[in-house]
Write a protein that holds these residues in place. Sequence first.
Motif, PDB file in Angstrom:
ATOM      1  N   THR A 103      -5.990   7.880   5.413  1.00 18.46           N
ATOM      2  CA  THR A 103      -5.198   6.781   4.845  1.00 18.46           C
ATOM      3  C   THR A 103      -5.824   6.218   3.574  1.00 18.46           C
ATOM      4  O   THR A 103      -5.147   5.541   2.804  1.00 18.46           O
ATOM      5  N   TYR A 120       0.830  -1.209   0.000  1.00 20.42           N
ATOM      6  CA  TYR A 120       0.000   0.000   0.000  1.00 20.42           C
ATOM      7  C   TYR A 120       0.865   1.259   0.000  1.00 20.42           C
ATOM      8  O   TYR A 120       1.667   1.467   0.909  1.00 20.42           O
ATOM      9  N   HIS A 121       0.661   2.069  -1.030  1.00 15.72           N
ATOM     10  CA  HIS A 121       1.381   3.348  -1.126  1.00 15.72           C
ATOM     11  C   HIS A 121       0.519   4.406  -0.448  1.00 15.72           C
ATOM     12  O   HIS A 121      -0.474   4.861  -1.029  1.00 15.72           O
ATOM     13  N   ASP A 150       1.055   7.501   0.172  1.00 15.22           N
ATOM     14  CA  ASP A 150       1.019   8.808  -0.499  1.00 15.22           C
ATOM     15  C   ASP A 150       0.008   8.827  -1.649  1.00 15.22           C
ATOM     16  O   ASP A 150      -0.687   9.806  -1.861  1.00 15.22           O
ATOM     17  N   LYS A 151      -0.095   7.720  -2.375  1.00 17.22           N
ATOM     18  CA  LYS A 151      -1.038   7.652  -3.508  1.00 17.22           C
ATOM     19  C   LYS A 151      -2.375   7.035  -3.102  1.00 17.22           C
ATOM     20  O   LYS A 151      -3.311   6.989  -3.900  1.00 17.22           O
ATOM     21  N   LYS A 152      -2.436   6.505  -1.887  1.00 13.41           N
ATOM     22  CA  LYS A 152      -3.630   5.812  -1.382  1.00 13.41           C
ATOM     23  C   LYS A 152      -4.073   4.697  -2.316  1.00 13.41           C
ATOM     24  O   LYS A 152      -5.254   4.553  -2.638  1.00 13.41           O
ATOM     25  N   GLU A 153      -3.086   3.915  -2.790  1.00 11.19           N
ATOM     26  CA  GLU A 153      -3.446   2.761  -3.618  1.00 11.19           C
ATOM     27  C   GLU A 153      -2.411   1.649  -3.464  1.00 11.19           C
ATOM     28  O   GLU A 153      -1.262   1.904  -3.104  1.00 11.19           O
ATOM     29  N   TYR A 154      -2.879   0.438  -3.762  1.00 10.48           N
ATOM     30  CA  TYR A 154      -1.994  -0.724  -3.715  1.00 10.48           C
ATOM     31  C   TYR A 154      -1.310  -0.917  -5.055  1.00 10.48           C
ATOM     32  O   TYR A 154      -1.891  -0.645  -6.111  1.00 10.48           O
ATOM     33  N   SER A 155      -0.076  -1.427  -5.018  1.00 13.25           N
ATOM     34  CA  SER A 155       0.478  -2.044  -6.216  1.00 13.25           C
ATOM     35  C   SER A 155       0.541  -3.536  -5.898  1.00 13.25           C
ATOM     36  O   SER A 155       0.667  -3.922  -4.730  1.00 13.25           O
TER      37      SER A 155
END
Length: 143
Positions: free
Chosen positions: A132, A52-53, A55-60
Amino acid sequence: MQFAKSKNSYVIRLEKDEEIIESLEKFCKSNAVKSANLWAIGAVLWAELGFYHLDKKEYSFKKLNSPLEIASLIGNVSQADGKPFLHIHAVFADENFNCIGGHLKEAMVGATCEVHLVDFEKNIERKYDSETGLKLLDCALIS
Ligand code: ZN
């Protein structure tokens, strides 16, 4: 899947070609488990992990397309949107004993997956947190 219960805890054996998250969601629904802690060992045919990133509020996500040992799997069960919500992290080891770990998105059981689950016997909800971007445990909503 087969399982045994003693007081508020379960030993669950997931079998080859059962997807771990989906199987445990079904188990919680059919056994009225609203919240729990769980851990497991075993092996998978493949797995997909997330990071979970914040800063971008998304998973890679990263798909691991080979058989792996489940060196460690740990997580919890709560409720979100009226359904069981499984939050699981796992460490997998390959044939060269190298490990990789992260947030578990999906994993297909290989030889076996031996789960121990302890039912908290309360309803714990998750609530969306805008800071978050995640649905976090809300201990104020325990009933
Ligand atoms: Zn996670």
